[in-house]
Motif scaffolding. Structure first.
Motif, PDB file in Angstrom:
ATOM      1  N   ALA A  59      36.359  40.488  46.480  1.00 13.20           N
ATOM      2  CA  ALA A  59      36.809  41.017  47.770  1.00 13.20           C
ATOM      3  C   ALA A  59      35.636  41.319  48.693  1.00 13.20           C
ATOM      4  O   ALA A  59      35.825  41.594  49.875  1.00 13.20           O
ATOM      5  CB  ALA A  59      37.640  42.278  47.552  1.00 13.20           C
ATOM      6  N   GLU A  62      31.654  36.859  52.089  1.00 14.92           N
ATOM      7  CA  GLU A  62      32.390  35.789  52.762  1.00 14.92           C
ATOM      8  C   GLU A  62      33.003  34.854  51.726  1.00 14.92           C
ATOM      9  O   GLU A  62      32.473  33.784  51.432  1.00 14.92           O
ATOM     10  CB  GLU A  62      31.461  35.018  53.702  1.00 14.92           C
ATOM     11  CG  GLU A  62      30.909  35.860  54.837  1.00 14.92           C
ATOM     12  CD  GLU A  62      30.009  35.054  55.754  1.00 14.92           C
ATOM     13  OE1 GLU A  62      29.873  33.832  55.535  1.00 14.92           O
ATOM     14  OE2 GLU A  62      29.443  35.643  56.679  1.00 14.92           O
ATOM     15  N   ASN A  63      34.109  35.263  51.184  1.00 17.27           N
ATOM     16  CA  ASN A  63      34.790  34.474  50.169  1.00 17.27           C
ATOM     17  C   ASN A  63      36.163  34.045  50.668  1.00 17.27           C
ATOM     18  O   ASN A  63      36.669  34.566  51.657  1.00 17.27           O
ATOM     19  CB  ASN A  63      34.940  35.289  48.881  1.00 17.27           C
ATOM     20  CG  ASN A  63      33.596  35.723  48.327  1.00 17.27           C
ATOM     21  OD1 ASN A  63      32.649  34.947  48.301  1.00 17.27           O
ATOM     22  ND2 ASN A  63      33.502  36.969  47.890  1.00 17.27           N
ATOM     23  N   ALA A  64      36.757  33.103  49.970  1.00 20.83           N
ATOM     24  CA  ALA A  64      38.100  32.641  50.320  1.00 20.83           C
ATOM     25  C   ALA A  64      38.946  32.561  49.060  1.00 20.83           C
ATOM     26  O   ALA A  64      38.449  32.220  47.981  1.00 20.83           O
ATOM     27  CB  ALA A  64      38.044  31.273  50.995  1.00 20.83           C
ATOM     28  N   PHE A  90      45.132  33.715  50.852  1.00 18.24           N
ATOM     29  CA  PHE A  90      45.086  35.153  50.589  1.00 18.24           C
ATOM     30  C   PHE A  90      43.929  35.811  51.334  1.00 18.24           C
ATOM     31  O   PHE A  90      44.021  36.956  51.748  1.00 18.24           O
ATOM     32  CB  PHE A  90      44.907  35.424  49.088  1.00 18.24           C
ATOM     33  CG  PHE A  90      46.115  35.111  48.257  1.00 18.24           C
ATOM     34  CD1 PHE A  90      47.073  36.081  48.008  1.00 18.24           C
ATOM     35  CD2 PHE A  90      46.298  33.844  47.728  1.00 18.24           C
ATOM     36  CE1 PHE A  90      48.189  35.803  47.231  1.00 18.24           C
ATOM     37  CE2 PHE A  90      47.405  33.554  46.950  1.00 18.24           C
ATOM     38  CZ  PHE A  90      48.356  34.530  46.705  1.00 18.24           C
ATOM     39  N   ARG A  91      42.831  35.064  51.459  1.00 18.67           N
ATOM     40  CA  ARG A  91      41.633  35.645  52.070  1.00 18.67           C
ATOM     41  C   ARG A  91      40.755  34.537  52.628  1.00 18.67           C
ATOM     42  O   ARG A  91      40.655  33.465  52.048  1.00 18.67           O
ATOM     43  CB  ARG A  91      40.841  36.444  51.030  1.00 18.67           C
ATOM     44  CG  ARG A  91      39.663  37.224  51.592  1.00 18.67           C
ATOM     45  CD  ARG A  91      38.988  38.049  50.495  1.00 18.67           C
ATOM     46  NE  ARG A  91      38.108  39.060  51.041  1.00 18.67           N
ATOM     47  CZ  ARG A  91      36.829  38.859  51.340  1.00 18.67           C
ATOM     48  NH1 ARG A  91      36.285  37.670  51.136  1.00 18.67           N
ATOM     49  NH2 ARG A  91      36.086  39.833  51.842  1.00 18.67           N
ATOM     50  N   GLY A  92      40.128  34.802  53.769  1.00 20.64           N
ATOM     51  CA  GLY A  92      39.179  33.856  54.330  1.00 20.64           C
ATOM     52  C   GLY A  92      39.776  32.965  55.402  1.00 20.64           C
ATOM     53  O   GLY A  92      40.995  32.849  55.544  1.00 20.64           O
ATOM     54  N   GLU A  93      38.894  32.321  56.148  1.00 17.24           N
ATOM     55  CA  GLU A  93      39.299  31.406  57.210  1.00 17.24           C
ATOM     56  C   GLU A  93      39.406  29.999  56.630  1.00 17.24           C
ATOM     57  O   GLU A  93      38.438  29.246  56.603  1.00 17.24           O
ATOM     58  CB  GLU A  93      38.280  31.451  58.356  1.00 17.24           C
ATOM     59  CG  GLU A  93      38.187  32.802  59.049  1.00 17.24           C
ATOM     60  CD  GLU A  93      39.521  33.221  59.656  1.00 17.24           C
ATOM     61  OE1 GLU A  93      40.204  32.353  60.243  1.00 17.24           O
ATOM     62  OE2 GLU A  93      39.878  34.406  59.539  1.00 17.24           O
ATOM     63  N   THR A 153      46.076  38.848  42.028  1.00 12.54           N
ATOM     64  CA  THR A 153      45.576  38.429  43.344  1.00 12.54           C
ATOM     65  C   THR A 153      46.373  39.086  44.465  1.00 12.54           C
ATOM     66  O   THR A 153      45.805  39.570  45.449  1.00 12.54           O
ATOM     67  CB  THR A 153      45.646  36.895  43.473  1.00 12.54           C
ATOM     68  OG1 THR A 153      44.874  36.301  42.423  1.00 12.54           O
ATOM     69  CG2 THR A 153      45.104  36.432  44.810  1.00 12.54           C
ATOM     70  N   GLN A 156      45.407  42.691  44.730  1.00 10.66           N
ATOM     71  CA  GLN A 156      44.088  42.895  45.330  1.00 10.66           C
ATOM     72  C   GLN A 156      44.051  42.536  46.812  1.00 10.66           C
ATOM     73  O   GLN A 156      43.476  43.257  47.624  1.00 10.66           O
ATOM     74  CB  GLN A 156      43.048  42.054  44.580  1.00 10.66           C
ATOM     75  CG  GLN A 156      41.636  42.141  45.146  1.00 10.66           C
ATOM     76  CD  GLN A 156      41.030  43.520  44.986  1.00 10.66           C
ATOM     77  OE1 GLN A 156      41.071  44.097  43.907  1.00 10.66           O
ATOM     78  NE2 GLN A 156      40.470  44.070  46.055  1.00 10.66           N
ATOM     79  N   PHE A 157      44.691  41.419  47.194  1.00 14.32           N
ATOM     80  CA  PHE A 157      44.541  40.903  48.555  1.00 14.32           C
ATOM     81  C   PHE A 157      45.815  40.979  49.403  1.00 14.32           C
ATOM     82  O   PHE A 157      45.777  40.693  50.593  1.00 14.32           O
ATOM     83  CB  PHE A 157      44.075  39.439  48.506  1.00 14.32           C
ATOM     84  CG  PHE A 157      42.769  39.246  47.795  1.00 14.32           C
ATOM     85  CD1 PHE A 157      41.573  39.592  48.406  1.00 14.32           C
ATOM     86  CD2 PHE A 157      42.731  38.731  46.512  1.00 14.32           C
ATOM     87  CE1 PHE A 157      40.366  39.422  47.751  1.00 14.32           C
ATOM     88  CE2 PHE A 157      41.531  38.553  45.850  1.00 14.32           C
ATOM     89  CZ  PHE A 157      40.343  38.901  46.466  1.00 14.32           C
ATOM     90  N   PRO A 160      50.036  36.330  50.612  1.00 18.11           N
ATOM     91  CA  PRO A 160      49.288  35.294  51.343  1.00 18.11           C
ATOM     92  C   PRO A 160      49.929  34.989  52.690  1.00 18.11           C
ATOM     93  O   PRO A 160      51.118  35.233  52.895  1.00 18.11           O
ATOM     94  CB  PRO A 160      49.381  34.086  50.407  1.00 18.11           C
ATOM     95  CG  PRO A 160      50.666  34.284  49.670  1.00 18.11           C
ATOM     96  CD  PRO A 160      50.779  35.775  49.466  1.00 18.11           C
TER      97      PRO A 160
END
Length: 200
Positions: A59, A62-64, A90-93, A153, A156-157, A160
């Motif tokens: 988390a 810069e992760n995805a 779930f996370r990131g561009e 997941t 945590q995030f 999605p």
């Protein structure tokens, strides 16, 4: 000194020479074997005790994290690149399509993907080899149907987000619109054909 004694001394000296030269050389050769490549020691195992901590660590930075299907694979030197069609993020561009890189050797913590098999991918921006993202076997990347990893997941995030294609229309509605358009065209063609038959 007798001849027998001289022969015995020569044999003794020969044995001593063998022991002092050959034996150390044998020991050196035993320890000078070529190194053996070992598999990456941090490889992820779904459901392992490290799962929650791995996701918490992921988390940061810069992760995805996304769900996607690899559709193409190519190798360049010691790196393998996979092109993904992304379904949810779930996370990131991350867009509707993206590319991830990984080391081509499992000893260097590289991972492999089966084409057309959907994955839950944990990617970073570290050492991407000019790809947008990089993945290694130390991440929690696994098949998307691994329920334990997915539940962790989401915890945590969060849930999605839906992936959008370039024109801003969600991927799923695009498929539905395509089906409706095809059905309308087919229905129109069938109706026109029936009308022409009746008008004859």
């Amino acid at each position: 000194m007798s001849r027998v004694t001289l022969i015995a001394m020569k044999q003794f000296l020969r044995c001593v020479l063998v022991l002092t030269v050959v034996m150390p050389l044998t020991v050196v050769l035993m320890f000078a074997r070529p190194g053996v490549a070992h598999a990456c020691s941090c490889a992820y195992y779904p459901g392992g005790p490290q799962l929650d901590q791995q996701l918490a660590d992921f988390a940061q930075g810069e992760n995805a994290v996304f769900t996607g299907t690899p559709v193409a694979e190519r190798r360049e030197d010691f790196t393998v690149f996979y092109d993904f069609e992304v379904r949810e993020v779930f996370r990131g561009e991350v867009g509707a399509t993206t590319t991830v890189s990984t080391a081509g050797d499992s000893a260097a913590c590289g991972t492999t993907f089966d084409l057309k098999q959907e994955y839950l991918v944990f990617a970073t921006t570290y050492d991407t080899q000019d790809a947008p993202w990089a993945v290694d076997s130390c991440s929690a990347t696994t098949y998307s149907n691994d329920s334990e990893t997915r539940v962790a997941t989401v915890t945590q995030f969060g849930q999605p987000r839906e992936v959008f294609v370039d024109d801003g229309i969600p991927t799923a509605p695009m498929i539905l619109i395509g089906i409706v358009v095809i059905a309308a065209v087919a229905g129109g063609a069938a109706g026109w054909s029936l009308y022409r038959r009746r008008s004859r």
